[in-house]
Design an enzyme around this catalytic site. Structure first.
Site, PDB file in Angstrom:
ATOM      1  N   GLY A 117       1.030  -1.506   0.027  1.00 30.76           N
ATOM      2  CA  GLY A 117       0.168  -0.093  -0.188  1.00 30.76           C
ATOM      3  C   GLY A 117       0.185   1.229   0.173  1.00 30.76           C
ATOM      4  O   GLY A 117       0.367   1.983  -0.527  1.00 30.76           O
ATOM      5  N   ILE A 140       5.252  -7.485   8.008  1.00 30.36           N
ATOM      6  CA  ILE A 140       5.130  -9.290   7.907  1.00 30.36           C
ATOM      7  C   ILE A 140       3.837 -10.121   7.436  1.00 30.36           C
ATOM      8  O   ILE A 140       3.831 -11.108   7.135  1.00 30.36           O
ATOM      9  CB  ILE A 140       4.137  -8.954  10.129  1.00 30.36           C
ATOM     10  CG1 ILE A 140       3.271  -8.438  10.065  1.00 30.36           C
ATOM     11  CG2 ILE A 140       5.650  -7.999  10.944  1.00 30.36           C
ATOM     12  CD1 ILE A 140       2.196  -8.687  11.457  1.00 30.36           C
ATOM     13  N   ASP A 141       2.914  -9.292   6.729  1.00 29.30           N
ATOM     14  CA  ASP A 141       2.543 -10.011   6.132  1.00 29.30           C
ATOM     15  C   ASP A 141       2.788 -10.683   5.252  1.00 29.30           C
ATOM     16  O   ASP A 141       2.272 -11.897   3.847  1.00 29.30           O
ATOM     17  CB  ASP A 141       0.921  -9.306   5.916  1.00 29.30           C
ATOM     18  CG  ASP A 141       0.751  -7.999   6.636  1.00 29.30           C
ATOM     19  OD1 ASP A 141       0.409  -8.602   7.328  1.00 29.30           O
ATOM     20  OD2 ASP A 141      -0.120  -7.157   6.602  1.00 29.30           O
ATOM     21  N   MET A 183      -1.466 -12.639  12.418  1.00 30.39           N
ATOM     22  CA  MET A 183      -2.491 -11.200  11.539  1.00 30.39           C
ATOM     23  C   MET A 183      -1.335 -12.253  10.356  1.00 30.39           C
ATOM     24  O   MET A 183      -1.471 -12.924   9.751  1.00 30.39           O
ATOM     25  CB  MET A 183      -1.146  -9.820  12.195  1.00 30.39           C
ATOM     26  CG  MET A 183      -1.572  -9.223  13.634  1.00 30.39           C
ATOM     27  SD  MET A 183      -0.869  -7.749  13.557  1.00 30.39           S
ATOM     28  CE  MET A 183      -1.576  -7.125  14.703  1.00 30.39           C
ATOM     29  N   ARG A 277      -9.549 -22.455  24.555  1.00 26.91           N
ATOM     30  CA  ARG A 277      -9.377 -21.379  24.271  1.00 26.91           C
ATOM     31  C   ARG A 277      -8.624 -20.569  23.551  1.00 26.91           C
ATOM     32  O   ARG A 277      -7.898 -21.424  22.224  1.00 26.91           O
ATOM     33  CB  ARG A 277      -8.407 -21.011  25.905  1.00 26.91           C
ATOM     34  CG  ARG A 277      -8.933 -21.796  26.985  1.00 26.91           C
ATOM     35  CD  ARG A 277     -10.119 -21.197  27.503  1.00 26.91           C
ATOM     36  NE  ARG A 277     -10.013 -21.548  28.817  1.00 26.91           N
ATOM     37  CZ  ARG A 277     -10.422 -21.957  29.772  1.00 26.91           C
ATOM     38  NH1 ARG A 277     -11.597 -22.456  28.022  1.00 26.91           N
ATOM     39  NH2 ARG A 277     -11.097 -21.941  30.451  1.00 26.91           N
ATOM     40  N   GLN A 285       3.457  -9.735  17.296  1.00 25.88           N
ATOM     41  CA  GLN A 285       4.447  -9.824  16.335  1.00 25.88           C
ATOM     42  C   GLN A 285       4.899  -8.900  15.540  1.00 25.88           C
ATOM     43  O   GLN A 285       5.823  -8.946  14.270  1.00 25.88           O
ATOM     44  CB  GLN A 285       3.060 -10.982  15.192  1.00 25.88           C
ATOM     45  CG  GLN A 285       2.364 -11.794  15.909  1.00 25.88           C
ATOM     46  CD  GLN A 285       0.936 -11.801  14.876  1.00 25.88           C
ATOM     47  OE1 GLN A 285       1.332 -12.933  14.314  1.00 25.88           O
ATOM     48  NE2 GLN A 285       0.069 -11.767  15.730  1.00 25.88           N
TER      49      GLN A 285
HETATM   50  O1  F6P Z   1       0.159  -5.025   8.117  1.00 22.76           O
HETATM   51  C1  F6P Z   1       0.843  -5.791   8.768  1.00 22.76           C
HETATM   52  C2  F6P Z   1      -0.804  -5.716  10.423  1.00 22.76           C
HETATM   53  O2  F6P Z   1       0.124  -5.685  11.301  1.00 22.76           O
HETATM   54  C3  F6P Z   1      -1.353  -6.426   9.694  1.00 22.76           C
HETATM   55  O3  F6P Z   1      -1.248  -7.845  10.073  1.00 22.76           O
HETATM   56  C4  F6P Z   1      -2.452  -6.367  10.648  1.00 22.76           C
HETATM   57  O4  F6P Z   1      -3.856  -7.266  10.029  1.00 22.76           O
HETATM   58  C5  F6P Z   1      -3.083  -4.575  10.430  1.00 22.76           C
HETATM   59  O5  F6P Z   1      -1.299  -4.431   9.898  1.00 22.76           O
HETATM   60  C6  F6P Z   1      -3.306  -3.971  12.264  1.00 22.76           C
HETATM   61  O6  F6P Z   1      -2.754  -2.484  12.044  1.00 22.76           O
HETATM   62  P1  F6P Z   1      -2.891  -2.044  12.965  1.00 22.76           P
HETATM   63  O7  F6P Z   1      -1.149  -1.582  13.820  1.00 22.76           O
HETATM   64  O8  F6P Z   1      -3.411  -0.245  12.710  1.00 22.76           O
HETATM   65  O9  F6P Z   1      -3.837  -2.465  14.659  1.00 22.76           O
END
Ligand code: F6P
Length: 359
Positions: A117, A140-141, A183, A277, A285
């Site tokens: 992005g 991290i994605d 995530m 749980r 992460q």
């Molecule tokens: O894109 C990285 C990420 O950590 C995603 O894995 C997660 O959905 C999002 O950002 C979380 O964003 P924020 O830090 O705004 O909660």
């Protein structure tokens, strides 16, 4: 080649290894080329500020950055500069201010460290304003196209793996189903990689649709074999069985993925009788000390980005491909979203290990 002045900014969510990139850029650009390096604070917001917000570096004090988590430059994953939310409630295109900030700093080139992005936005601004941009992929994605790896991914996988290692003991001790929600946004790379490394019995990722019946039968079969516990890892973007995303509203009215673990836990208990749980790993992460692999990647990408500038090769992004750093046009990288291919070798590996994907 004349002495250059280059800028570096980090944009989008933080991750482990960002500071290691900054260190590598400073070492190669200042130490080897004798260029000036300016750190731009708070992503493109720093270029919108007047005067632009910058940090100066000292070659002799950057080394501790190798292991420091987060980014000393600050970052943001909010406020697209093409539709920037102003304090009076209006939305404004502020990209000309960013371009003007780059000019005021008299930069010869800009290194942008970001995910798909951020890199797409930075490229659009660079094209508009004649900014000499070199991109470095981080997230991290691990969903940036072309590159096999992005900075931060390996550390996130290590953390998720360690969480699974720990959950196994509690699951087995209490005869429970332990669910770990990780995530990854729309890509299942963290769940798939950590799921295999951490010995999960069930891996659910958005790229492979699942049926509750299939995954509950898998848990029941384990119970029937005397394995009265199971460990499940699920990506945050996995939908309910009927295909709805599970989200939560965060501050500033923003919607974030989260909650699929709880949904699954209730369904699994209903259908198997197992006590369940949920652990939602969240931002642990992203933070912390980068893994050795992320340090290597960050160092290689930082040096390669400076090399690209030395060769005046712009509008490119450095990537990791077949054990090499290769610069590719940014357009190619952002055109291809890198989700998990359901035929991926790691999916086959997991299936070979008897892991259930719920399909
Ligand atoms: O894109 C990285 C990420 O950590 C995603 O894995 C997660 O959905 C999002 O950002 C979380 O964003 P924020 O830090 O705004 O909660």
């Amino acid at each position: 080649m004349g002495r250059k002045r280059i800028g570096i900014l980090t944009s989008g969510g933080d991750c482990a290894g960002l500071n290691a990139v900054i260190r590598a850029v400073v070492h190669h650009a200042m130490g080897n080329y004798d260029w000036e390096v300016l750190g731009i604070c708070h992503a493109t917001n720093g270029l919108m500020s007047r005067p632009p917000l910058v940090k100066h570096f000292d070659l002799d004090t950057v080394d501790p950055l190798l292991i420091a988590g987060g980014t000393i430059l600050g970052t943001t994953n909010r406020g697209n500069p093409f539709a920037y939310p102003m304090s009076d409630g209006t939305v404004r295109d502020r990209t000309d201010e960013i371009i003007e900030g780059y000019r005021q700093l008299e930069l010869d080139a800009l290194i942008g460290v970001g995910g798909d992005g951020s890199l797409a936005i930075l490229r659009k601004i660079a094209q508009q304003g004649g900014i000499n941009l070199v991109g470095i992929p981080k997230t991290i994605d691990n969903d940036v196209g072309i590159t096999e790896r992005s900075i931060g991914f390996d550390t996130a996988v290590n953390i998720a793996t360690e969480a699974l290692d720990r959950l196994h003991f509690t699951a087995a001790s209490h005869d429970r189903v332990m669910i770990l929600e990780v995530m990854g946004r729309d890509a299942g790379h963290i769940a798939l990689n950590a799921g295999i490394s951490g010995g999960a019995h069930v891996i659910l990722i958005p790229e492979i649709p699942y049926k509750l019946e299939t995954l509950c039968n898998h848990i029941k079969k384990r119970q029937a074999r005397g394995q009265n516990y199971s460990v499940v890892i699920v990506s945050e973007a996995v939908c309910t069985e009927s295909g709805e995303s599970v989200t939560k509203l965060e501050q500033f009215g923003e919607c974030r993925l989260g909650g699929i673990g709880r949904y699954l836990a209730d369904k699994i208990t209903d259908r198997t009788g197992a006590e369940t749980r949920v652990t939602t790993l969240g931002h642990v992460q992203r933070g912390g000390i980068p893994s050795p692999l992320d340090r290597l990647l960050a160092s290689s990408f930082g040096v390669a980005a400076v090399e690209a500038i030395a060769e005046e090769r712009y509008d490119c992004m450095v990537t990791w491909q077949n054990r090499q750093v290769v610069a590719v046009p940014i357009t190619e990288a952002i055109a291809t979203y890198q989700a998990v291919d359901p035929q991926d070798t790691l999916v086959k590996t997991a299936r070979g290990l008897g892991v259930c994907f719920g399909d």
